[in-house]
Design a protein around this motif. Sequence first.
Motif, short mmCIF file in Angstrom:
data_model
loop_
_atom_site.label_atom_id
_atom_site.label_comp_id
_atom_site.label_asym_id
_atom_site.label_seq_id
_atom_site.Cartn_x
_atom_site.Cartn_y
_atom_site.Cartn_z
N SER A 32 0.82 -1.22 0.00
CA SER A 32 0.00 0.00 0.00
C SER A 32 0.85 1.27 0.00
N SER A 33 2.17 1.13 0.18
CA SER A 33 3.03 2.32 0.20
C SER A 33 3.21 2.87 -1.20
N HIS A 34 3.38 4.21 -1.28
CA HIS A 34 3.45 4.83 -2.60
C HIS A 34 4.86 4.95 -3.16
N HIS A 35 5.86 4.57 -2.36
CA HIS A 35 7.23 4.66 -2.89
C HIS A 35 7.59 3.42 -3.71
N ILE A 63 -9.94 -13.11 -6.65
CA ILE A 63 -9.10 -13.84 -5.68
C ILE A 63 -8.88 -12.97 -4.44
N VAL A 64 -9.15 -13.53 -3.27
CA VAL A 64 -8.84 -12.86 -2.00
C VAL A 64 -7.77 -13.70 -1.32
N ILE A 226 -12.70 -9.53 8.54
CA ILE A 226 -11.62 -8.76 9.14
C ILE A 226 -11.72 -7.33 8.60
N HIS A 227 -11.98 -6.40 9.50
CA HIS A 227 -12.18 -5.01 9.10
C HIS A 227 -10.93 -4.19 9.37
N GLY A 228 -10.70 -3.21 8.55
CA GLY A 228 -9.52 -2.37 8.74
C GLY A 228 -9.29 -1.49 7.53
N SER A 237 -9.13 -7.10 5.26
CA SER A 237 -8.18 -6.06 5.61
C SER A 237 -6.94 -6.64 6.26
N GLY A 238 -5.91 -5.84 6.28
CA GLY A 238 -4.64 -6.25 6.88
C GLY A 238 -3.56 -6.20 5.81
N THR A 239 -2.37 -5.76 6.20
CA THR A 239 -1.26 -5.70 5.24
C THR A 239 -1.06 -7.09 4.65
#
Length: 390
Positions: A32-35, A63-64, A226-228, A237-239
Amino acid sequence: MIFLDAASTTPVRREVLEAMWPYLTGEFGNPSSHHTLGGAAADALAGARRSVAGILGCRPGEIVFTAGGTEADNLAVKGIALARQAADPRLSRVVISAVEHPAVEESARYLERFHGFAVDVVPVDDKGLVTPEAFRAVLRPETALASIMYANNEVGTVQPIAELATLAHGLGIPFHTDAVQAAGWLPLDTRALAVDAMSISGHKLGAPKGSGALYVRSRTRMEPLIHGGGQERGRRSGTENVAGAVGLATALTLAQARQVEERRRVAALRDTFISAVLDGVPGAILTGHPVERLPSVASFCFPGSSGESVLLELERQGVVCSSGSACAAGSDAPSPVLTALGISAEVAQTAVRFSFDSAVAEADLEVAAAAVLDAVGRVRGLGAQPSAGA
Ligand code: PLP
């Protein structure tokens, strides 16, 4: 050691570990990081998703990634049933089979305990098969979801998934299958199987424990568990476990590439092993379906012995296997799967399951078959259990 317990887990394959390595070390970014580092991780995740989708015959967005088969089963059963009930409160029943893994069965029981669902359990025949007639008989207009496993983890019976899914669809009912044991051995094309959701797990096919995925057909309503931060399109959710997803995709791709050839080879070895055991051990019973079974599973009951004692004796001789599923191991209760097949509790206590990975060698199975003959003979000789019809 001859490891014949691959249905419980498998070692991580070297190619899988090598594919994962960069995402555990230099390319450690958060997708999720933009770098740039994040971008590399996001690209790897997208690549893994495309590979898995290619094998499952679906779109990448369907696919999850999850932390294994149990989570995928929970997400499918609870997530789809709750979303349908929220849309229409009359949809308050779920259908499962009598031989589901606890990840499905306990998810259904949770819905019963906390969300007012009724659970309809389809019986299986004495080979562990869900017949279309028995399945049709439990479907109701109020059924929110049906979940029937693709292949059983204790006896290896393979269900007629496409036929069952088509029956459910005839009544507008979504269909989920737990394909954790089937993955790597049986075709996984979700369109041909006609399923709306399907669970797979990495550690059964040479990827690490804690990696897995759920296929969910687009437009299938599903509540997240799983919420986040809204990863996985808000469905989980979750990294993300980037290395795990890459590992799962690599293991599936390797298994798929050799599936037809391996399946034939291992099925032939399995049949030779089954014949050697049935011919050599008086009264031995093959459990599950004689033909519609996983190439990788040979499961027996040895009346007049004790499954746990046979296991110990086999391990002493260097053969590692299981008395049933790893989840039930250590429990004194007879396996609910075996009792669902009509096997008495007494005989069910004598169960032993041998399960192979694709690298299984003919010579190892010859040694194992001789060890089984010897081990059962010794245990019976010790009078470990009263004879149960042997
Ligand atoms: N479903 C089946 C049929 C299984 O055999 C297993 C594992 O034994 C699971 C689900 C659970 O998968 P995991 O161990 O990845 O949580």
